[in-house]
Design an enzyme around this catalytic site. Sequence first.
Site, PDB file in Angstrom:
ATOM      1  CD1 TRP A 198      -3.369  -0.362   1.534  1.00  0.00           C
ATOM      2  CD2 TRP A 198      -2.238  -2.268   1.217  1.00  0.00           C
ATOM      3  NE1 TRP A 198      -4.269  -1.410   1.584  1.00  0.00           N
ATOM      4  CE2 TRP A 198      -3.611  -2.580   1.390  1.00  0.00           C
ATOM      5  CE3 TRP A 198      -1.332  -3.311   0.999  1.00  0.00           C
ATOM      6  CZ2 TRP A 198      -4.086  -3.897   1.346  1.00  0.00           C
ATOM      7  CZ3 TRP A 198      -1.803  -4.609   0.950  1.00  0.00           C
ATOM      8  CH2 TRP A 198      -3.167  -4.895   1.117  1.00  0.00           C
ATOM      9  CB  ILE A 235       2.254  -0.835  -6.629  1.00  0.00           C
ATOM     10  CG1 ILE A 235       3.761  -1.094  -6.630  1.00  0.00           C
ATOM     11  CG2 ILE A 235       1.931   0.552  -6.063  1.00  0.00           C
ATOM     12  CD1 ILE A 235       4.434  -0.963  -5.287  1.00  0.00           C
ATOM     13  CE  LYS A 236      -5.688  -0.293  -1.258  1.00  0.00           C
ATOM     14  NZ  LYS A 236      -6.206  -0.435   0.110  1.00  0.00           N
ATOM     15  CD  GLN A 237      -0.525   5.577  -4.603  1.00  0.00           C
ATOM     16  OE1 GLN A 237      -1.298   6.011  -3.740  1.00  0.00           O
ATOM     17  NE2 GLN A 237       0.799   5.508  -4.430  1.00  0.00           N
TER      18      GLN A 237
END
Length: 349
Positions: A198, A235-237
């Site tokens: 995150w 990737i968490k965005q």
Amino acid sequence: MAAVAPHSAEIEALLQHTCTTIPQSQLHVPGPDFIDRSFVGSSRPPQVLRSLGQLYNTGRLAGTGYMSILPVDQGIEHTAGASFGPNPMYFDPENIIKLALEGGCNAVATTFGTFGAVARKYAHKIPFLVKINHNELLTYPNKFDQIMFGSVQEAWNLGATAVGATIYFGSEESGRQLQEVAAAFARAHELGMATVLWCYTRNNAFKTADKDYHVSADLTGQANHLGVTIGADIIKQKLPENNGGFAAIKFGKTHKAMYETLAADNPIDLTRYQVANCYMGRIGLINSGGESKGATDRDEAVRTAIINKRAGGQGLISGRKAFQRPFAEGVELLHAIQDVYLDQSITLA
């Protein structure tokens, strides 16, 4: 299949948009062979490749290279009462797993406590993504820090396919968090688990009187770049909403290309800049679904999915919009998100 019908004017514009910033030919695009193209040549051990295979080959999006993940860590991050008050059935952690299964998700991302309560019943049915650090809001005055709630070994013992963590890039504590998470991800890879970061920005100075630059393309893009550097496999965005954070806050280093040629005002172009910072898509970008606002949740979720997909991203990780409503409606919302990624007429911009 149609992703949303009838199309709103904004959705139609997003579907027709052509990206003139970073060309799609430079991207490592999602697809059935994504693991072969992006990870087989990397330093990831074979056991990690197997775990990534489980993530990419589960649920309704299995074999597409796209992901739909149900995240439910808000009971710690936002308090349990605030998170589950709209639908108290989710105080029982088993219902979180049931929603992810019925919703056709690739994985369920939640806490040590949730998985610990039901691990033996569900570890073989859906990949577990264990969130290993959190910000808790019981401390007064509130502080904004991510602290470890357990070890990578504990996650492995629970049958986890992957571990997830948050770094608040830009915060006073980000240096410590970066070191902790980098070490945790290295250990997770040693044990054969995939890693999801995150990549959130957090600093009071990032929010000015005019704009909230926590969601600017340049700041979030750099957070992504730091995340892939420490070994995140996904990737968490948050979806970008503006640009120019470095310039407005007057820090960091910039180049005019960041604002003139590599990104533009269209949300697809802003999100493509996020993808570019994930090694041009070698590491998949999944955008968060955001808070639940009620009646507009489905349309907002579909909009976010379209932006992410057309930008070159790999999916959505959407929680509150799904679990803060009746179970059947939550399933339907997750399916609506997935339908965007299954719709072959929705292509890269």
